[in-house]
Scaffold this motif. Structure first.
Motif, mmCIF file in Angstrom:
data_model
loop_
_atom_site.group_PDB
_atom_site.id
_atom_site.type_symbol
_atom_site.label_atom_id
_atom_site.label_comp_id
_atom_site.label_asym_id
_atom_site.label_seq_id
_atom_site.Cartn_x
_atom_site.Cartn_y
_atom_site.Cartn_z
ATOM 1 N N ALA A 88 42.905 -16.094 28.473
ATOM 2 C CA ALA A 88 42.519 -15.063 29.034
ATOM 3 C C ALA A 88 41.211 -15.242 29.690
ATOM 4 N N THR A 89 40.760 -14.272 30.597
ATOM 5 C CA THR A 89 39.413 -14.288 31.202
ATOM 6 C C THR A 89 38.692 -13.138 30.515
ATOM 7 N N VAL A 90 37.352 -13.345 30.356
ATOM 8 C CA VAL A 90 36.596 -12.244 29.787
ATOM 9 C C VAL A 90 36.695 -11.090 30.850
ATOM 10 N N PRO A 91 36.837 -9.868 30.392
ATOM 11 C CA PRO A 91 37.039 -8.821 31.278
ATOM 12 C C PRO A 91 35.770 -8.135 31.635
ATOM 13 N N PRO A 92 35.743 -7.705 33.074
ATOM 14 C CA PRO A 92 34.364 -7.455 33.626
ATOM 15 C C PRO A 92 34.049 -6.284 32.730
ATOM 16 N N GLU A 93 34.738 -5.352 32.316
ATOM 17 C CA GLU A 93 34.388 -4.120 31.544
ATOM 18 C C GLU A 93 35.214 -4.166 30.284
ATOM 19 N N PRO A 94 34.768 -3.874 28.994
ATOM 20 C CA PRO A 94 35.308 -3.720 27.728
ATOM 21 C C PRO A 94 36.773 -3.080 28.047
ATOM 22 N N ILE A 95 37.722 -3.831 27.300
ATOM 23 C CA ILE A 95 38.893 -3.394 27.272
ATOM 24 C C ILE A 95 39.244 -2.482 25.960
ATOM 25 N N ILE A 96 39.617 -1.475 26.211
ATOM 26 C CA ILE A 96 39.782 -0.310 25.269
ATOM 27 C C ILE A 96 40.897 -0.064 24.955
ATOM 28 N N PHE A 97 41.328 0.092 23.662
ATOM 29 C CA PHE A 97 42.781 0.579 23.397
ATOM 30 C C PHE A 97 42.525 1.440 21.823
ATOM 31 N N MET A 98 43.389 2.330 21.711
ATOM 32 C CA MET A 98 43.517 3.268 20.355
ATOM 33 C C MET A 98 44.461 2.478 19.618
ATOM 34 N N LYS A 99 43.875 2.743 18.254
ATOM 35 C CA LYS A 99 44.714 2.375 17.025
ATOM 36 C C LYS A 99 45.012 3.663 16.378
ATOM 37 N N ALA A 100 46.038 4.070 16.013
ATOM 38 C CA ALA A 100 46.586 5.297 15.377
ATOM 39 C C ALA A 100 45.658 5.174 13.973
ATOM 40 N N THR A 101 45.116 6.618 13.535
ATOM 41 C CA THR A 101 44.270 6.730 12.518
ATOM 42 C C THR A 101 45.417 6.607 11.177
ATOM 43 N N SER A 102 46.510 7.058 11.367
ATOM 44 C CA SER A 102 47.500 6.823 10.502
ATOM 45 C C SER A 102 47.689 5.221 10.073
ATOM 46 N N ALA A 103 47.210 4.336 10.891
ATOM 47 C CA ALA A 103 47.409 2.773 10.283
ATOM 48 C C ALA A 103 46.350 2.643 8.849
ATOM 49 N N ILE A 104 45.312 3.650 9.007
ATOM 50 C CA ILE A 104 44.163 3.290 8.259
ATOM 51 C C ILE A 104 44.550 3.112 6.721
ATOM 52 N N VAL A 105 44.009 2.137 5.943
ATOM 53 C CA VAL A 105 44.207 1.934 4.561
ATOM 54 C C VAL A 105 43.167 1.093 3.860
ATOM 55 N N GLY A 106 43.138 1.137 2.621
ATOM 56 C CA GLY A 106 42.070 0.489 1.969
ATOM 57 C C GLY A 106 42.106 -1.074 2.276
ATOM 58 N N PRO A 107 40.846 -1.665 1.841
ATOM 59 C CA PRO A 107 40.686 -3.123 2.374
ATOM 60 C C PRO A 107 41.440 -4.062 1.445
ATOM 61 N N ASN A 108 42.167 -3.636 0.357
ATOM 62 C CA ASN A 108 42.761 -4.397 -0.431
ATOM 63 C C ASN A 108 44.438 -3.954 -0.579
ATOM 64 N N ASP A 109 44.690 -2.975 0.013
ATOM 65 C CA ASP A 109 46.141 -2.549 0.017
ATOM 66 C C ASP A 109 47.122 -3.595 0.761
ATOM 67 N N ASP A 110 48.244 -3.568 0.233
ATOM 68 C CA ASP A 110 49.332 -4.258 0.905
ATOM 69 C C ASP A 110 49.528 -3.841 2.436
ATOM 70 N N VAL A 111 49.760 -4.809 3.046
ATOM 71 C CA VAL A 111 49.941 -4.489 4.528
ATOM 72 C C VAL A 111 51.646 -4.615 4.864
ATOM 73 N N ILE A 112 52.254 -3.794 5.362
ATOM 74 C CA ILE A 112 53.607 -3.814 5.586
ATOM 75 C C ILE A 112 53.935 -4.405 6.821
ATOM 76 N N ILE A 113 54.784 -5.433 7.004
ATOM 77 C CA ILE A 113 55.291 -6.109 8.156
ATOM 78 C C ILE A 113 56.369 -5.077 8.619
ATOM 79 N N PRO A 114 56.257 -4.407 10.022
ATOM 80 C CA PRO A 114 57.099 -3.320 10.336
ATOM 81 C C PRO A 114 58.550 -4.008 10.498
#
Length: 280
Positions: A88-114
């Motif tokens: 990819a090329t570096v974008p002329p302005e930042p690419i912004i997207f949102m991550k749902a806050t329901s994705a937030i977990v602790g740093p050592n919690d298991d991560v579930i492969i959907p």
């Protein structure tokens, strides 16, 4: 200060890590590491407490380092060397997207492969935690609105993200795809966020080994830029992009499967360790 939240999910206590590596209970002083507690006045109040006067907590599960996050904002292709590896090329302005806050977990919690995932990927990122409401702020004053920094793993499902129609959010927001922590490290401990070593391993093999100095758009610019479009509030998290070495960029590509262990860290901000598990 290194602020943290310790305890079972949904029942974490606010705490700090003292100079001796002991976890100290802050619950007698603040309700949580959130909102008013992480404003400049709230941080000053906590900084004035003698850590040795606080009860010691036994080590246990570490929760996400901040609570009450209203927005989890991510920046795409923000490292020149990562953009190159993905073609990819570096974008002329930042690419912004949102991550749902329901994705937030602790740093050592298991991560579930959907379910249906074939391309779950890793991304070590510098997380920026907002400490006071920012709206139309300049780049010169932007860091005044930052409470501190944390490690963020922007876990991504690449097929959901790029091979299905629509926007990136659905490939970024699966449950558990947002480990943050272990600590919210206040900005006074990280005077130069643009020169932090970052690394990530998969099953002990080094995959990412970069530095925040190769960020295209730095922290101050991003806080200012985002504040032109939306108010940023205490507890909002900005995940600022990843250096090279993601699975998608390898030849051939490599993705995570159940049983894989991912470890990652950023200089001064601590480490994370996640086991990836299947969603049954």
């Amino acid at each position: 200060m290194k602020l943290m939240r310790v305890g079972q999910a949904g029942n974490e206590k606010p705490a700090l890590l003292d100079a001796d590596g002991k976890i100290r209970d802050l619950s007698g002083h603040v309700a949580d590491i959130a909102g008013e507690a992480i404003t400049p006045a709230g941080l000053a109040k906590m900084a004035a407490i003698d850590p040795k006067s606080l009860p010691e907590l036994m080590p246990g599960r570490i929760g996400a380092c901040v609570a009450g996050t209203g927005k989890f904002i991510c920046i795409g292709l923000n490292y020149s060397d990562h953009a190159a590896e993905t073609g990819a090329t570096v974008p002329p302005e930042p690419i912004i997207f949102m991550k749902a806050t329901s994705a937030i977990v602790g740093p050592n919690d298991d991560v579930i492969i959907p379910r249906g995932s074939e391309k779950t990927d890793w991304e070590v990122e510098l997380g920026v935690v907002i400490g006071k409401t920012a709206k139309y702020v300049t780049e010169a004053e932007a860091l005044d609105y930052v409470a501190g920094y944390c490690v963020s793993n922007d876990v991504s499902e690449r097929a959901f993200q790029t091979e299905r129609s629509g926007q990136w959010t659905k490939g970024k927001s699966c449950d558990t795809f947002g480990p943050i922590g272990p600590w919210l490290v206040t900005k006074d401990e990280i005077p130069e966020p643009q020169n932090l070593g970052m690394w990530l391993t998969v099953n002990g093999q080094k995959m990412q080994n970069g530095s925040s100095k190769t960020m295209v758009y730095g922290v101050a610019f991003l806080v200012s830029y985002l504040s032109q479009f939306m108010s940023l509030h205490p507890g909002d998290v900005i995940s600022t992009g990843t250096p090279p070495g993601v699975g998608m960029g390898l030849k051939p590509p490599r993705f995570l499967k159940a049983g894989d262990v991912v470890e990652l860290g950023i200089e001064g901000l601590g480490t994370q360790k996640q086991t990836f598990v299947a969603d049954h």
